[in-house]
Design a protein around this motif. Structure first.
Motif, PDB file in Angstrom:
ATOM      1  N   GLY A  40       0.795  -1.215   0.000  1.00  0.00           N
ATOM      2  CA  GLY A  40       0.000   0.000   0.000  1.00  0.00           C
ATOM      3  C   GLY A  40       0.827   1.263   0.000  1.00  0.00           C
ATOM      4  O   GLY A  40       1.840   1.362   0.689  1.00  0.00           O
ATOM      5  N   ASN A  41       0.397   2.194  -0.809  1.00  0.00           N
ATOM      6  CA  ASN A  41       0.977   3.523  -0.853  1.00  0.00           C
ATOM      7  C   ASN A  41      -0.144   4.528  -0.667  1.00  0.00           C
ATOM      8  O   ASN A  41      -1.314   4.191  -0.774  1.00  0.00           O
ATOM      9  CB  ASN A  41       1.629   3.808  -2.214  1.00  0.00           C
ATOM     10  N   THR A  42       0.232   5.742  -0.436  1.00  0.00           N
ATOM     11  CA  THR A  42      -0.712   6.842  -0.426  1.00  0.00           C
ATOM     12  C   THR A  42      -0.237   7.840  -1.470  1.00  0.00           C
ATOM     13  O   THR A  42       0.927   8.220  -1.474  1.00  0.00           O
ATOM     14  CB  THR A  42      -0.754   7.515   0.961  1.00  0.00           C
ATOM     15  N   THR A  43      -1.122   8.206  -2.370  1.00  0.00           N
ATOM     16  CA  THR A  43      -0.806   9.227  -3.363  1.00  0.00           C
ATOM     17  C   THR A  43      -1.512  10.506  -2.937  1.00  0.00           C
ATOM     18  O   THR A  43      -2.725  10.519  -2.755  1.00  0.00           O
ATOM     19  CB  THR A  43      -1.256   8.805  -4.768  1.00  0.00           C
ATOM     20  N   LEU A  44      -0.732  11.558  -2.744  1.00  0.00           N
ATOM     21  CA  LEU A  44      -1.274  12.845  -2.331  1.00  0.00           C
ATOM     22  C   LEU A  44      -1.214  13.806  -3.508  1.00  0.00           C
ATOM     23  O   LEU A  44      -0.220  13.857  -4.231  1.00  0.00           O
ATOM     24  CB  LEU A  44      -0.473  13.412  -1.156  1.00  0.00           C
ATOM     25  N   MET A  45      -2.292  14.546  -3.709  1.00  0.00           N
ATOM     26  CA  MET A  45      -2.335  15.570  -4.750  1.00  0.00           C
ATOM     27  C   MET A  45      -2.481  16.926  -4.071  1.00  0.00           C
ATOM     28  O   MET A  45      -3.366  17.118  -3.236  1.00  0.00           O
ATOM     29  CB  MET A  45      -3.531  15.350  -5.691  1.00  0.00           C
ATOM     30  N   VAL A  46      -1.590  17.848  -4.433  1.00  0.00           N
ATOM     31  CA  VAL A  46      -1.598  19.179  -3.833  1.00  0.00           C
ATOM     32  C   VAL A  46      -1.502  20.211  -4.951  1.00  0.00           C
ATOM     33  O   VAL A  46      -0.540  20.216  -5.715  1.00  0.00           O
ATOM     34  CB  VAL A  46      -0.391  19.372  -2.874  1.00  0.00           C
ATOM     35  N   GLY A  47      -2.516  21.069  -5.045  1.00  0.00           N
ATOM     36  CA  GLY A  47      -2.451  22.200  -5.962  1.00  0.00           C
ATOM     37  C   GLY A  47      -1.797  23.358  -5.215  1.00  0.00           C
ATOM     38  O   GLY A  47      -2.188  23.676  -4.098  1.00  0.00           O
ATOM     39  N   VAL A  48      -0.789  23.992  -5.841  1.00  0.00           N
ATOM     40  CA  VAL A  48      -0.030  25.003  -5.122  1.00  0.00           C
ATOM     41  C   VAL A  48       0.439  26.090  -6.089  1.00  0.00           C
ATOM     42  O   VAL A  48       0.779  25.806  -7.246  1.00  0.00           O
ATOM     43  CB  VAL A  48       1.165  24.350  -4.376  1.00  0.00           C
ATOM     44  N   GLU A  49       0.463  27.310  -5.592  1.00  0.00           N
ATOM     45  CA  GLU A  49       1.035  28.405  -6.371  1.00  0.00           C
ATOM     46  C   GLU A  49       2.541  28.168  -6.480  1.00  0.00           C
ATOM     47  O   GLU A  49       3.171  27.627  -5.566  1.00  0.00           O
ATOM     48  CB  GLU A  49       0.765  29.752  -5.694  1.00  0.00           C
ATOM     49  N   GLU A  50       3.119  28.583  -7.590  1.00  0.00           N
ATOM     50  CA  GLU A  50       4.525  28.292  -7.864  1.00  0.00           C
ATOM     51  C   GLU A  50       5.468  28.794  -6.767  1.00  0.00           C
ATOM     52  O   GLU A  50       6.442  28.126  -6.416  1.00  0.00           O
ATOM     53  CB  GLU A  50       4.936  28.885  -9.211  1.00  0.00           C
TER      54      GLU A  50
END
Length: 109
Positions: A40-50
Protein backbone atom coordinates in the motif's frame (compact mmCIF):
# COMPACT_ATOMS: atom_id res chain seq x y z
CA UNK A 1 0.06 27.03 -10.55
CA UNK A 2 1.51 23.54 -10.05
CA UNK A 3 0.00 20.18 -9.22
CA UNK A 4 2.14 17.95 -7.01
CA UNK A 5 1.63 14.19 -6.99
CA UNK A 6 3.49 12.63 -4.06
CA UNK A 7 3.51 8.85 -3.70
CA UNK A 8 4.48 8.00 -0.13
CA UNK A 9 4.48 4.90 2.04
CA UNK A 10 1.15 4.28 3.82
CA UNK A 11 2.96 4.65 7.14
CA UNK A 12 3.89 8.24 6.22
CA UNK A 13 0.73 9.29 4.39
CA UNK A 14 -1.26 10.70 7.31
CA UNK A 15 1.74 12.49 8.79
CA UNK A 16 2.62 14.18 5.49
CA UNK A 17 -1.00 15.14 4.95
CA UNK A 18 -1.32 16.59 8.47
CA UNK A 19 1.87 18.65 8.11
CA UNK A 20 0.68 20.04 4.77
CA UNK A 21 -2.72 20.90 6.28
CA UNK A 22 -1.04 22.62 9.26
CA UNK A 23 0.71 24.93 6.77
CA UNK A 24 -2.58 25.69 5.00
CA UNK A 25 -2.26 23.44 1.97
CA UNK A 26 -5.29 21.50 0.74
CA UNK A 27 -4.54 17.86 -0.01
CA UNK A 28 -6.44 15.11 -1.79
CA UNK A 29 -5.55 11.57 -0.70
CA UNK A 30 -5.75 8.58 -3.04
CA UNK A 31 -5.11 4.97 -2.03
CA UNK A 32 -2.67 3.22 -4.35
CA UNK A 33 -0.35 0.24 -4.42
CA UNK A 34 3.18 -0.17 -5.70
CA UNK A 35 4.15 -2.39 -8.59
CA UNK A 36 7.36 -3.89 -7.18
CA UNK A 37 6.31 -5.06 -3.71
CA UNK A 38 2.57 -4.61 -4.28
CA UNK A 39 2.25 -2.88 -0.94
CA UNK A 40 0.00 0.00 0.00
CA UNK A 41 0.98 3.52 -0.85
CA UNK A 42 -0.71 6.84 -0.43
CA UNK A 43 -0.81 9.23 -3.36
CA UNK A 44 -1.27 12.84 -2.33
CA UNK A 45 -2.34 15.57 -4.75
CA UNK A 46 -1.60 19.18 -3.83
CA UNK A 47 -2.45 22.20 -5.96
CA UNK A 48 -0.03 25.00 -5.12
CA UNK A 49 1.03 28.40 -6.37
CA UNK A 50 4.53 28.29 -7.86
CA UNK A 51 6.04 30.49 -5.12
CA UNK A 52 4.94 27.95 -2.46
CA UNK A 53 6.14 24.86 -4.36
CA UNK A 54 9.46 24.50 -2.52
CA UNK A 55 7.69 24.66 0.85
CA UNK A 56 5.38 21.79 -0.18
CA UNK A 57 8.30 19.73 -1.46
CA UNK A 58 10.24 20.29 1.78
CA UNK A 59 7.28 19.15 3.91
CA UNK A 60 6.89 15.99 1.84
CA UNK A 61 10.61 15.20 1.87
CA UNK A 62 11.09 15.78 5.59
CA UNK A 63 8.11 13.59 6.55
CA UNK A 64 8.65 10.64 4.19
CA UNK A 65 11.09 8.11 5.56
CA UNK A 66 12.93 5.39 3.71
CA UNK A 67 12.89 2.01 5.44
CA UNK A 68 14.47 -1.38 4.96
CA UNK A 69 12.19 -4.35 4.39
CA UNK A 70 13.03 -8.03 4.06
CA UNK A 71 11.34 -9.82 1.17
CA UNK A 72 11.48 -13.33 -0.27
CA UNK A 73 13.07 -13.33 -3.71
CA UNK A 74 12.62 -16.44 -5.85
CA UNK A 75 15.75 -18.31 -6.83
CA UNK A 76 15.98 -20.27 -10.10
CA UNK A 77 15.34 -24.02 -9.92
CA UNK A 78 18.12 -26.12 -8.47
CA UNK A 79 19.84 -28.36 -11.07
CA UNK A 80 18.32 -31.80 -10.96
CA UNK A 81 15.45 -31.40 -8.58
CA UNK A 82 13.63 -28.48 -10.23
CA UNK A 83 12.96 -27.21 -6.75
CA UNK A 84 12.24 -23.54 -6.32
CA UNK A 85 13.88 -22.00 -3.30
CA UNK A 86 13.47 -18.57 -1.86
CA UNK A 87 16.16 -16.20 -0.81
CA UNK A 88 15.47 -13.34 1.56
CA UNK A 89 16.87 -9.98 0.56
CA UNK A 90 16.69 -6.55 2.14
CA UNK A 91 15.33 -3.69 0.04
CA UNK A 92 14.74 0.00 0.68
CA UNK A 93 11.09 1.05 0.66
CA UNK A 94 9.35 4.28 1.44
CA UNK A 95 10.58 7.76 0.92
CA UNK A 96 8.59 9.67 -1.67
CA UNK A 97 8.23 9.76 -5.41
CA UNK A 98 7.16 13.24 -6.43
CA UNK A 99 5.83 14.54 -9.74
CA UNK A 100 5.23 18.24 -10.36
CA UNK A 101 3.12 19.26 -13.36
CA UNK A 102 1.99 22.61 -14.70
CA UNK A 103 -1.69 23.43 -14.29
CA UNK A 104 -3.11 25.10 -17.36
CA UNK A 105 -6.39 26.02 -15.69
CA UNK A 106 -7.70 25.82 -12.13
CA UNK A 107 -11.32 26.33 -11.17
CA UNK A 108 -12.98 25.59 -7.83
CA UNK A 109 -16.79 25.39 -7.91
Amino acid sequence: MKLVFAIVNDKDGNKVMSKLNEKGFSVTKLCSSGGFLRTGNTTLMVGVEEEKLEEVLEIIESNSKSRKQVINAPVTPVDAGNVFMSNTIEVNVGGATIFVVDVEKFKKV
